[in-house]
Design a protein around this motif. Sequence first.
Motif, short mmCIF file in Angstrom:
data_model
loop_
_atom_site.label_atom_id
_atom_site.label_comp_id
_atom_site.label_asym_id
_atom_site.label_seq_id
_atom_site.Cartn_x
_atom_site.Cartn_y
_atom_site.Cartn_z
N GLU A 78 0.75 -2.85 -3.31
CA GLU A 78 0.56 -2.53 -4.72
C GLU A 78 -0.84 -2.91 -5.19
O GLU A 78 -1.39 -3.92 -4.74
CB GLU A 78 1.61 -3.26 -5.57
N PRO A 79 -1.46 -2.13 -6.11
CA PRO A 79 -2.78 -2.48 -6.66
C PRO A 79 -2.76 -3.85 -7.32
O PRO A 79 -1.76 -4.27 -7.92
CB PRO A 79 -3.04 -1.38 -7.68
N LEU A 80 -3.89 -4.53 -7.23
CA LEU A 80 -4.01 -5.88 -7.77
C LEU A 80 -5.09 -5.96 -8.84
O LEU A 80 -6.04 -5.16 -8.84
CB LEU A 80 -4.36 -6.88 -6.65
N LEU A 95 -6.41 -7.13 0.32
CA LEU A 95 -7.03 -6.08 1.14
C LEU A 95 -7.89 -5.17 0.28
O LEU A 95 -7.45 -4.69 -0.77
CB LEU A 95 -5.95 -5.27 1.85
N ARG A 96 -9.10 -4.95 0.73
CA ARG A 96 -9.98 -3.97 0.07
C ARG A 96 -10.57 -3.08 1.15
O ARG A 96 -11.23 -3.56 2.07
CB ARG A 96 -11.10 -4.68 -0.69
N ASN A 97 -10.26 -1.80 1.04
CA ASN A 97 -10.69 -0.83 2.05
C ASN A 97 -10.22 -1.24 3.45
O ASN A 97 -10.94 -1.08 4.45
CB ASN A 97 -12.21 -0.66 2.04
N GLY A 98 -9.00 -1.82 3.49
CA GLY A 98 -8.40 -2.18 4.77
C GLY A 98 -8.86 -3.49 5.34
O GLY A 98 -8.42 -3.88 6.43
N GLY A 158 -10.72 -7.82 -12.72
CA GLY A 158 -9.87 -6.72 -13.14
C GLY A 158 -9.55 -5.73 -12.04
O GLY A 158 -9.64 -6.04 -10.84
N LEU A 159 -9.20 -4.52 -12.45
CA LEU A 159 -8.85 -3.48 -11.48
C LEU A 159 -10.06 -3.01 -10.68
O LEU A 159 -9.92 -2.37 -9.63
CB LEU A 159 -8.22 -2.29 -12.21
N LYS A 160 -11.27 -3.33 -11.20
CA LYS A 160 -12.48 -2.92 -10.50
C LYS A 160 -12.60 -3.59 -9.13
O LYS A 160 -13.42 -3.18 -8.32
CB LYS A 160 -13.71 -3.27 -11.35
N CYS A 161 -11.77 -4.61 -8.86
CA CYS A 161 -11.81 -5.28 -7.55
C CYS A 161 -11.45 -4.32 -6.43
O CYS A 161 -11.89 -4.49 -5.30
CB CYS A 161 -10.89 -6.48 -7.53
N GLY A 162 -10.63 -3.30 -6.75
CA GLY A 162 -10.26 -2.31 -5.75
C GLY A 162 -9.40 -2.85 -4.63
O GLY A 162 -9.45 -2.35 -3.50
N CYS A 163 -8.59 -3.85 -4.96
CA CYS A 163 -7.79 -4.52 -3.92
C CYS A 163 -6.31 -4.18 -4.05
O CYS A 163 -5.82 -3.84 -5.13
CB CYS A 163 -7.97 -6.03 -4.02
N VAL A 164 -5.61 -4.31 -2.93
CA VAL A 164 -4.16 -4.12 -2.92
C VAL A 164 -3.51 -5.31 -2.24
O VAL A 164 -4.15 -6.05 -1.48
CB VAL A 164 -3.75 -2.82 -2.18
#
Length: 342
Positions: free
Chosen positions: A38-40, A12-15, A26-32
């Motif tokens: 949890e952050p991915l 999920l990114r921005n829902g 990396g964390l720049k994907c902004g996904c959970v």
Amino acid sequence: MSKKQLNLTYALRNGKITCISDVDSGLKCGCVCPSCGEPLIAKKGSKVMHHFSHYSGHNCEYGYETSLHLAAKEIISKAKTIVIPDVFLHFPDSYKKDELLCKAKEMQIDKVELEKHYDGIIPDIVLHKGNKKLFVEIFVTHRIDEEKLEKLRKANISTIEIDLSKRKDAITADELANVLLNNSEEKKWKYNVYAQQHLQRFYENADRRRFVSRGYALHIDNCPIKVRIYKGKPYANFMDNCLYCEYCISANSDDGILCSGRKRISTVKDFDIPEEKRIRDSEDMLSELRESAIAGGTCPNCGNALVKRHGEYGDFMGCSNYPHCRFTVSRDPKTGKIKTKA
């Protein structure tokens, strides 16, 4: 296969559900994680399959299943059409072959609902076309169980199950859309109203015929197609004759079978043929088969060999299984016609 071996390829990114191919590394994907939130981290190296990993190193038990569910729902909810698979008439309590009722075809989608309650059932997806509903279940780790299937039967709503359980590697959005929306092996009917209507029609036109135990054999007396005859009375051996007979609609009973032989109904097309014609055509075919068996030296009643015998009225052919089978065939010395006796 263990859930630890399944790589998370949707998140999920921005829902919104997002594929690994559409995000930065990396964390720049902004996904959970769609399951635990949890952050991915998006791992997109050159040596391993691209996938998401939990930032904390935590192994989420339902992350993969939830992500694939959401991705599938997202794709179907945006679609205007979906190909529904071949519809077969299956006889669940018989050895009759499945009969194709309708080939796979494209269905227009008027409206899509996700996980809406319907009389105690919560399907993954509900597709609407006009006033008709179609349930779609996405199978990743848990297929439709017997309890849910029974609810679907009672609700009488056609349901398709799409099997994604064998997708061990990353599946792209295009590949997933192809499986979900086009004709694919992964897409099967779990319940179909049209097929059930035809099955019920067979049940309504079949007769309950009871077992008669004779020694070690189970017989059905008064066989409508006279597959065996003993002292002028037709019967059938359950194991040898009934079990694989085209008219045996159901053999799932301790005391007998459901038989459609009296009305000569074997296929769906038979319902469109007048009963008199069905019976006449069937009798003609059975007569030809009996004559062919005799010509080949085989007893048409039990399948054993015919042997030459001599009686007070001359030579004749008799069943080698005598006295259990009393079939004889001879030629009338005056007319030359073949005479048979069971």
